[in-house]
Design a protein around this motif. Structure first.
Motif, mmCIF file in Angstrom:
data_model
loop_
_atom_site.group_PDB
_atom_site.id
_atom_site.type_symbol
_atom_site.label_atom_id
_atom_site.label_comp_id
_atom_site.label_asym_id
_atom_site.label_seq_id
_atom_site.Cartn_x
_atom_site.Cartn_y
_atom_site.Cartn_z
ATOM 1 N N GLU A 196 30.524 5.491 -2.899
ATOM 2 C CA GLU A 196 30.666 3.966 -3.258
ATOM 3 C C GLU A 196 30.027 3.334 -2.146
ATOM 4 O OE1 GLU A 196 34.744 2.979 -3.555
ATOM 5 O OE2 GLU A 196 35.272 4.318 -5.143
ATOM 6 N N SER A 197 29.103 2.492 -2.615
ATOM 7 C CA SER A 197 28.471 1.598 -1.977
ATOM 8 C C SER A 197 29.365 0.591 -1.253
ATOM 9 C CB SER A 197 27.396 0.742 -2.687
ATOM 10 O OG SER A 197 26.368 0.019 -1.928
ATOM 11 N N SER A 198 29.072 0.259 0.328
ATOM 12 C CA SER A 198 30.097 -0.356 0.849
ATOM 13 C C SER A 198 29.485 -1.734 1.124
ATOM 14 C CB SER A 198 30.339 0.338 2.247
ATOM 15 O OG SER A 198 29.297 0.399 2.947
ATOM 16 N N GLY A 199 30.263 -2.865 0.889
ATOM 17 C CA GLY A 199 29.658 -4.025 1.197
ATOM 18 C C GLY A 199 28.701 -4.637 0.476
ATOM 19 N N GLU A 200 27.943 -5.684 0.985
ATOM 20 C CA GLU A 200 27.156 -6.725 0.476
ATOM 21 C C GLU A 200 25.419 -5.875 0.901
ATOM 22 O OE1 GLU A 200 26.983 -9.114 -1.908
ATOM 23 O OE2 GLU A 200 29.159 -8.846 -1.674
ATOM 24 N N TYR A 201 24.673 -6.085 0.199
ATOM 25 C CA TYR A 201 23.489 -5.603 0.458
ATOM 26 C C TYR A 201 22.799 -6.229 2.147
ATOM 27 C CZ TYR A 201 18.114 -4.840 0.476
ATOM 28 O OH TYR A 201 16.876 -4.583 0.908
ATOM 29 N N VAL A 202 22.218 -5.163 2.894
ATOM 30 C CA VAL A 202 22.047 -5.643 4.102
ATOM 31 C C VAL A 202 20.934 -6.521 4.364
ATOM 32 C CG1 VAL A 202 22.890 -3.360 5.215
ATOM 33 C CG2 VAL A 202 20.396 -3.721 4.355
ATOM 34 N N SER A 223 14.721 3.488 6.490
ATOM 35 C CA SER A 223 13.815 2.552 5.919
ATOM 36 C C SER A 223 14.723 0.857 6.031
ATOM 37 C CB SER A 223 13.660 3.041 4.405
ATOM 38 O OG SER A 223 12.827 1.961 3.665
ATOM 39 N N ASN A 224 15.919 1.066 5.862
ATOM 40 C CA ASN A 224 16.421 -0.323 5.936
ATOM 41 C C ASN A 224 17.844 -0.102 6.856
ATOM 42 O OD1 ASN A 224 17.221 -2.867 6.206
ATOM 43 N ND2 ASN A 224 16.870 -3.033 3.848
ATOM 44 N N SER A 225 18.641 -0.856 7.416
ATOM 45 C CA SER A 225 19.806 -0.618 8.330
ATOM 46 C C SER A 225 20.815 -0.224 7.161
ATOM 47 C CB SER A 225 20.346 -2.019 9.123
ATOM 48 O OG SER A 225 19.414 -2.309 9.785
ATOM 49 N N GLY A 226 21.874 0.678 7.766
ATOM 50 C CA GLY A 226 22.985 1.006 6.655
ATOM 51 C C GLY A 226 23.791 2.095 7.283
ATOM 52 N N VAL A 268 21.168 7.275 2.833
ATOM 53 C CA VAL A 268 21.798 6.191 3.604
ATOM 54 C C VAL A 268 22.251 5.111 2.682
ATOM 55 C CG1 VAL A 268 21.059 4.297 5.427
ATOM 56 C CG2 VAL A 268 20.589 6.800 5.490
ATOM 57 N N ASP A 269 23.322 4.468 2.702
ATOM 58 C CA ASP A 269 23.658 3.506 1.842
ATOM 59 C C ASP A 269 23.503 2.110 2.921
ATOM 60 O OD1 ASP A 269 25.319 1.827 0.265
ATOM 61 O OD2 ASP A 269 27.093 2.021 1.477
ATOM 62 N N HIS A 270 23.096 1.215 1.959
ATOM 63 C CA HIS A 270 22.462 -0.103 2.657
ATOM 64 C C HIS A 270 23.367 -1.423 2.026
ATOM 65 C CE1 HIS A 270 18.989 1.959 4.011
ATOM 66 N NE2 HIS A 270 18.876 2.693 2.791
ATOM 67 N N GLY A 271 24.451 -1.042 1.212
ATOM 68 C CA GLY A 271 25.263 -2.071 0.596
ATOM 69 C C GLY A 271 24.817 -2.528 -0.632
ATOM 70 N N GLY A 272 25.889 -2.975 -1.538
ATOM 71 C CA GLY A 272 25.062 -3.525 -2.624
ATOM 72 C C GLY A 272 24.901 -2.871 -3.849
ATOM 73 N N GLY A 273 24.881 -1.493 -3.422
ATOM 74 C CA GLY A 273 24.323 -0.446 -4.416
ATOM 75 C C GLY A 273 22.999 -0.014 -4.166
ATOM 76 N N VAL A 309 22.982 3.300 11.116
ATOM 77 C CA VAL A 309 21.574 3.339 11.589
ATOM 78 C C VAL A 309 21.009 2.220 11.535
ATOM 79 C CG1 VAL A 309 21.414 5.779 11.311
ATOM 80 C CG2 VAL A 309 20.770 4.316 9.578
ATOM 81 N N SER A 310 20.400 1.561 12.302
ATOM 82 C CA SER A 310 19.478 0.318 12.232
ATOM 83 C C SER A 310 18.197 0.521 11.562
ATOM 84 C CB SER A 310 19.068 -0.455 13.634
ATOM 85 O OG SER A 310 20.419 -0.757 14.196
ATOM 86 N N LYS A 311 17.464 -0.309 10.824
ATOM 87 C CA LYS A 311 16.153 -0.157 10.302
ATOM 88 C C LYS A 311 15.043 0.037 11.381
ATOM 89 C CE LYS A 311 12.863 -3.142 7.557
ATOM 90 N NZ LYS A 311 12.740 -4.275 7.002
ATOM 91 N N GLY A 312 14.238 1.150 11.245
ATOM 92 C CA GLY A 312 13.415 1.921 12.092
ATOM 93 C C GLY A 312 14.058 2.906 12.930
ATOM 94 N N GLU A 313 15.166 3.211 12.906
ATOM 95 C CA GLU A 313 15.898 4.015 13.855
ATOM 96 C C GLU A 313 15.962 5.636 13.399
ATOM 97 O OE1 GLU A 313 20.414 5.495 15.499
ATOM 98 O OE2 GLU A 313 20.153 3.280 14.718
ATOM 99 N N ASN A 314 15.509 6.706 14.500
ATOM 100 C CA ASN A 314 15.062 7.927 13.958
ATOM 101 C C ASN A 314 16.427 8.585 13.340
ATOM 102 O OD1 ASN A 314 15.624 11.030 14.944
ATOM 103 N ND2 ASN A 314 13.410 10.628 14.322
ATOM 104 N N ILE A 315 16.148 9.194 12.212
ATOM 105 C CA ILE A 315 17.313 9.989 11.502
ATOM 106 C C ILE A 315 17.022 11.441 11.278
ATOM 107 C CG2 ILE A 315 18.171 7.627 10.321
ATOM 108 C CD1 ILE A 315 16.750 8.690 7.655
ATOM 109 N N GLY A 316 15.626 11.776 11.371
ATOM 110 C CA GLY A 316 15.349 13.298 11.183
ATOM 111 C C GLY A 316 13.914 13.205 11.280
ATOM 112 N N ASN A 317 13.278 14.333 11.100
ATOM 113 C CA ASN A 317 11.911 14.866 11.274
ATOM 114 C C ASN A 317 11.247 15.396 9.966
ATOM 115 O OD1 ASN A 317 13.498 15.360 13.974
ATOM 116 N ND2 ASN A 317 11.403 14.414 14.536
#
Length: 389
Positions: free
Chosen positions: A250-256, A302-305, A326-331, A350-358
């Motif tokens: 379930e997407s949480s909250g509004e789109y970031v 790619s975006n915060s979420g 990664v869920d960015h809100g708003g679906g 995670v913030s936009k641009g933050e490393n999450i993997g390789n």
């Protein structure tokens, strides 16, 4: 009798002035437990690395063998990264342990100094007190009862002196033990730092070995068409798995808000676009980013979420391998596939641009690349209109 009591009281007061400092001993360290746990984790990673060759040896066909070899390289890169992370954690734990033990040594040496000063004061007081020898105290007794009393006083004073000496001896032993432990930790720290450098060189060698490797879309098409029915079934099952995952989310909250950035910084070349491919036999639900020396490169949000799903187990040659959602809100959500390593956990923000993997080549892949999707309410869509430079 009064003279004897006065003498004994003076001696005992000297002793009483010299209460032995509270004993200080080496305490069990939480860092020691952490270091033991890190060593165990590192050994497990070594076993995983050794087990990779078995997959190649047990391959029944040449195709399976080649897939196992490709998968081995990707997994080795991931394992080496994990080993480096474990070793770096161990370095921090060892440095903390050394600092704690040096602080304990300072405390123990302070205790020795205090008790030694007390002992010197005791000897000085004994020397300065006249007629406080054993002979004078005993001969000064007016009766056998006085003699017994004086003997008890002397016994207590002697016991106090012995306690003081024993405590000094125990504390000195603790200092030596702590110093030996610090020296052992320093040696282990030096060895661990050397091992980190060795692992980094191994990692560089593995990455350099794949410097010319990028996703070969032509080879992928050939493989797909050569075994069309089986591959279509595999892709169908992979999509059904993803659909089940999204159905449970379930997407949480509004789109970031804001646009989406390219998920592999410095890499914008697309080897496979969104839509139908392979003569209309396969629908590609995202875009594939690749390029020279892409293997092991950082994959960023790619975006915060919030990380809503991760998958680290996979079947070589099948599906998206290791991937993250990664869920960015708003679906809105993003999916990152074929990773060599995952550096986040479910629930992490995670913030936009933050490393999450390789970047890797896990799952069905003919070379290192990132499969990237943007989904709205669980439905895949062309990511390109949403991407910003």
């Amino acid at each position: 009798m009064k003279s004897l009591v006065k003498k004994l009281t003076a001696v005992c007061l000297c002793a009483g002035m010299l209460a032995v400092s509270a004993p200080r001993t080496l305490a069990a360290s939480s860092e020691e437990d952490a270091i033991a746990d890190l060593n165990e984790r590192y050994e497990q990673l070594e076993k995983e690395a050794e087990a990779l060759q078995e997959k190649i040896d047990n391959a029944q066909t040449e195709k399976a063998k080649q897939e196992a070899i490709k998968d081995k390289t990707t997994q080795e890169i991931s394992i080496i990264r994990d080993q480096i992370a474990v070793l770096e954690e161990k370095i921090v734990a060892l440095e903390t342990e050394i600092a704690n033990k040096e602080a304990e040594i300072d405390g123990l040496e302070e205790s020795i100094a205090e008790n030694y000063e007390l002992f010197k004061s005791r000897m000085r007081a004994m020397y300065m007190s006249e007629n406080t020898s054993v002979i004078s105290l005993v001969l000064g007794a007016d009766s056998f009862g006085d003699f017994l009393s004086s003997s008890e006083y002397l016994k207590r004073v002697a016991e106090h002196d012995q306690d003081l000496l024993d405590e000094l001896e125990r504390t000195l032993a603790n200092v030596e033990e702590a110093k030996a432990a610090v020296e052992a930790d320093r040696e282990e720290l030096s060895g661990t730092k050397a091992e980190v450098e060795d692992k980094k060189q191994q990692l560089d060698a593995k990455l350099n070995a794949t410097i010319s490797e990028i996703q070969n879309i032509s080879q992928m098409e050939q493989e797909f068409l050569a075994d069309l029915e089986a591959k279509q079934q595999e892709m169908k099952e992979a999509q059904e798995e993803i659909d089940r995952i999204y159905a449970s989310m379930e997407s949480s909250g509004e789109y970031v808000g804001g646009g989406f950035m390219y998920p592999v910084p410095g890499y914008t070349y697309i080897s496979s676009y969104y839509g139908w491919r392979f003569n209309g036999t396969d629908f590609h639900t995202g875009v594939d980013f690749t390029g020279s020396n892409v293997n092991g490169k950082s994959v960023v949000a790619s975006n915060s979420g919030t990380v809503s799903f991760t998958k680290s187990t996979y079947t070589p040659g099948v599906g998206y391998g290791k991937y993250i959602i990664v869920d960015h809100g708003g679906g809105y959500s993003t999916l990152y596939g074929h990773l060599s390593s995952i550096n986040v956990s479910v629930g992490d923000y995670v913030s936009k641009g933050e490393n999450i993997g390789n970047v890797g080549s896990t799952g069905w892949s003919t070379g290192p690349h990132l499969h990237f999707e943007i989904r709205i309410d669980g439905q895949h869509t062309n990511p390109l209109p949403y991407l910003q430079g």
